[in-house]
Design an enzyme around this catalytic site. Structure first.
Site, PDB file in Angstrom:
ATOM      1  N   THR A 118       0.823  -1.206   0.000  1.00  0.00           N
ATOM      2  CA  THR A 118       0.000   0.000   0.000  1.00  0.00           C
ATOM      3  C   THR A 118       0.859   1.258   0.000  1.00  0.00           C
ATOM      4  O   THR A 118       1.989   1.268   0.479  1.00  0.00           O
ATOM      5  CB  THR A 118      -0.948   0.052   1.219  1.00  0.00           C
ATOM      6  OG1 THR A 118      -0.242   0.530   2.366  1.00  0.00           O
ATOM      7  CG2 THR A 118      -1.559  -1.308   1.498  1.00  0.00           C
ATOM      8  N   SER A 140       9.332   1.328  14.130  1.00  0.00           N
ATOM      9  CA  SER A 140       9.552   2.437  15.049  1.00  0.00           C
ATOM     10  C   SER A 140      10.877   3.090  14.673  1.00  0.00           C
ATOM     11  O   SER A 140      11.140   3.334  13.493  1.00  0.00           O
ATOM     12  CB  SER A 140       9.543   1.929  16.495  1.00  0.00           C
ATOM     13  OG  SER A 140       9.781   2.968  17.410  1.00  0.00           O
ATOM     14  N   ASP A 142      -4.290   5.916   2.140  1.00  0.00           N
ATOM     15  CA  ASP A 142      -3.833   6.975   3.034  1.00  0.00           C
ATOM     16  C   ASP A 142      -4.086   6.445   4.438  1.00  0.00           C
ATOM     17  O   ASP A 142      -5.233   6.340   4.872  1.00  0.00           O
ATOM     18  CB  ASP A 142      -4.627   8.258   2.781  1.00  0.00           C
ATOM     19  CG  ASP A 142      -4.247   9.382   3.735  1.00  0.00           C
ATOM     20  OD1 ASP A 142      -3.458   9.142   4.662  1.00  0.00           O
ATOM     21  OD2 ASP A 142      -4.764  10.500   3.566  1.00  0.00           O
ATOM     22  N   THR A 202      17.552   7.357   3.572  1.00  0.00           N
ATOM     23  CA  THR A 202      16.234   7.257   2.947  1.00  0.00           C
ATOM     24  C   THR A 202      15.663   8.659   2.769  1.00  0.00           C
ATOM     25  O   THR A 202      16.213   9.640   3.269  1.00  0.00           O
ATOM     26  CB  THR A 202      15.246   6.440   3.808  1.00  0.00           C
ATOM     27  OG1 THR A 202      14.887   7.206   4.959  1.00  0.00           O
ATOM     28  CG2 THR A 202      15.847   5.110   4.241  1.00  0.00           C
ATOM     29  N   TYR A 247       8.552  14.045  15.702  1.00  0.00           N
ATOM     30  CA  TYR A 247       8.833  12.701  15.195  1.00  0.00           C
ATOM     31  C   TYR A 247       9.190  11.776  16.352  1.00  0.00           C
ATOM     32  O   TYR A 247       8.665  10.661  16.467  1.00  0.00           O
ATOM     33  CB  TYR A 247       9.977  12.755  14.181  1.00  0.00           C
ATOM     34  CG  TYR A 247      10.386  11.406  13.648  1.00  0.00           C
ATOM     35  CD1 TYR A 247       9.638  10.769  12.657  1.00  0.00           C
ATOM     36  CD2 TYR A 247      11.530  10.758  14.122  1.00  0.00           C
ATOM     37  CE1 TYR A 247      10.017   9.532  12.159  1.00  0.00           C
ATOM     38  CE2 TYR A 247      11.907   9.521  13.637  1.00  0.00           C
ATOM     39  CZ  TYR A 247      11.147   8.903  12.655  1.00  0.00           C
ATOM     40  OH  TYR A 247      11.522   7.667  12.181  1.00  0.00           O
ATOM     41  N   ASN A 273       4.778   0.419   8.095  1.00  0.00           N
ATOM     42  CA  ASN A 273       6.003   1.113   7.705  1.00  0.00           C
ATOM     43  C   ASN A 273       5.765   2.568   7.304  1.00  0.00           C
ATOM     44  O   ASN A 273       6.694   3.367   7.293  1.00  0.00           O
ATOM     45  CB  ASN A 273       6.664   0.358   6.546  1.00  0.00           C
ATOM     46  CG  ASN A 273       7.848   1.107   5.964  1.00  0.00           C
ATOM     47  OD1 ASN A 273       8.858   1.289   6.636  1.00  0.00           O
ATOM     48  ND2 ASN A 273       7.715   1.559   4.723  1.00  0.00           N
ATOM     49  N   LYS A 284       7.108   8.229  17.703  1.00  0.00           N
ATOM     50  CA  LYS A 284       7.731   6.911  17.833  1.00  0.00           C
ATOM     51  C   LYS A 284       7.691   6.417  19.276  1.00  0.00           C
ATOM     52  O   LYS A 284       7.530   5.219  19.524  1.00  0.00           O
ATOM     53  CB  LYS A 284       9.165   6.937  17.283  1.00  0.00           C
ATOM     54  CG  LYS A 284       9.239   7.186  15.783  1.00  0.00           C
ATOM     55  CD  LYS A 284       8.426   6.164  14.995  1.00  0.00           C
ATOM     56  CE  LYS A 284       8.577   6.342  13.492  1.00  0.00           C
ATOM     57  NZ  LYS A 284       7.791   5.355  12.714  1.00  0.00           N
TER      58      LYS A 284
END
Length: 270
Positions: free
Chosen positions: A32, A134, A56, A183, A148, A83, A152
């Site tokens: 997805t 996480s 979404d 990333t 952020y 993810n 987490k």
């Protein structure tokens, strides 16, 4: 034995690398993302083994609908990998209400909705594995990533509780806690409007940047394959060489402070 894996945020970064690795292993993958056009090459190569689905994760109703589609298509869901997520860059004071709520909507609530959606399936199967992506920043923190970090930490608390609740149903739960990796999450353009008072912290972070502390996404593939194939997967799995030393340093400092103030703490018991 072939497994059916549902993974969110599958078009880039960890999600893309892992989805492709699962397909190469002969697993069935429901992948997805908000935009699934970039999964066209995997669909062309692997055919019916991959089911690309637009999602979404902020939308709870759509998350439940996606789980129903995956179950109808593949008949089962053995593993869920939450993810999808992104990082908001900025000091705590700099985050607007909209930015703060959006960060939690995706990173925390998006994880919660898919988890809730898949649990009835796994309870009925009396088996399953929920993997929450996480971060090392879910157990320790870095400046300029306060919102952020907070999402987490929230995922960590949710997941620790979840594992106690669903073990009775034969469902395993794992927190995957990567250190920094190369990333798109860090250069994604999600930046709060800056306040000059925090420029010094930003400068110190930039000057202290060490490329060697960031891992290569492709190197995580053997670890994630081993995790999904484990009979008794761990509650926690670090990814990268920096995570454990960072965690040890953090908890040594926490324990030292708790012990220093223990007399005060005990006296407060009454």
């Amino acid at each position: 034995m072939s497994k059916t894996i549902l993974i969110s945020g599958s078009t880039k970064g960890f999600g893309r690398a892992w989805a492709e690795a699962f397909l190469e292993k002969g697993y069935k993958v429901a992948a997805t993302a908000r935009n699934i056009e970039s999964l066209g090459d995997l669909k062309a190569k692997y055919g019916d083994a991959i089911l690309p689905l637009t999602l979404d994760v902020n939308n709870r109703e759509d998350s439940f609908a996606v789980v129903r589609k995956v179950q109808e298509h593949f008949g089962t869901i053995d593993i869920l990998i939450n993810n999808a997520g992104y990082a908001l860059n900025g000091a705590v004071e700099e985050a607007s209400e909209k930015e703060a709520r959006a960060q939690f909507e995706t990173n925390f609530f998006g994880t919660l909705w898919l988890t809730q959606a898949v649990l009835p399936v796994m309870r009925n199967q009396k088996s399953g594995h929920i993997i929450q992506v996480s971060s090392i920043l879910g157990i320790t923190t870095l400046p300029n990533l306060g919102l952020y970090n907070a999402t987490k930490f929230a995922v960590e608390g949710l997941t620790e509780t979840l594992t106690q609740e669903v073990k009775q149903f034969g469902i395993n739960v794992t927190l995957v806690e990567p250190n920094g990796y190369v990333t798109d999450i860090w250069g994604n353009g999600f930046n709060s409007e800056s306040i000059a008072a925090y420029d010094g912290i930003r400068k110190a972070i930039a000057e202290g940047h060490d490329p060697d502390t960031f891992g290569k996404t492709s190197a995580t593939v053997p670890a994630i394959i081993k995790l999904v194939e484990a009979e008794n997967p761990p509650l926690r799995l670090f990814l990268g060489k920096v995570a454990l030393p960072f965690a040890k340093q953090t908890y040594e400092q926490k324990i030292a402070t708790w012990e220093e103030w223990n007399d005060v703490s005990v006296a407060a018991h009454g």
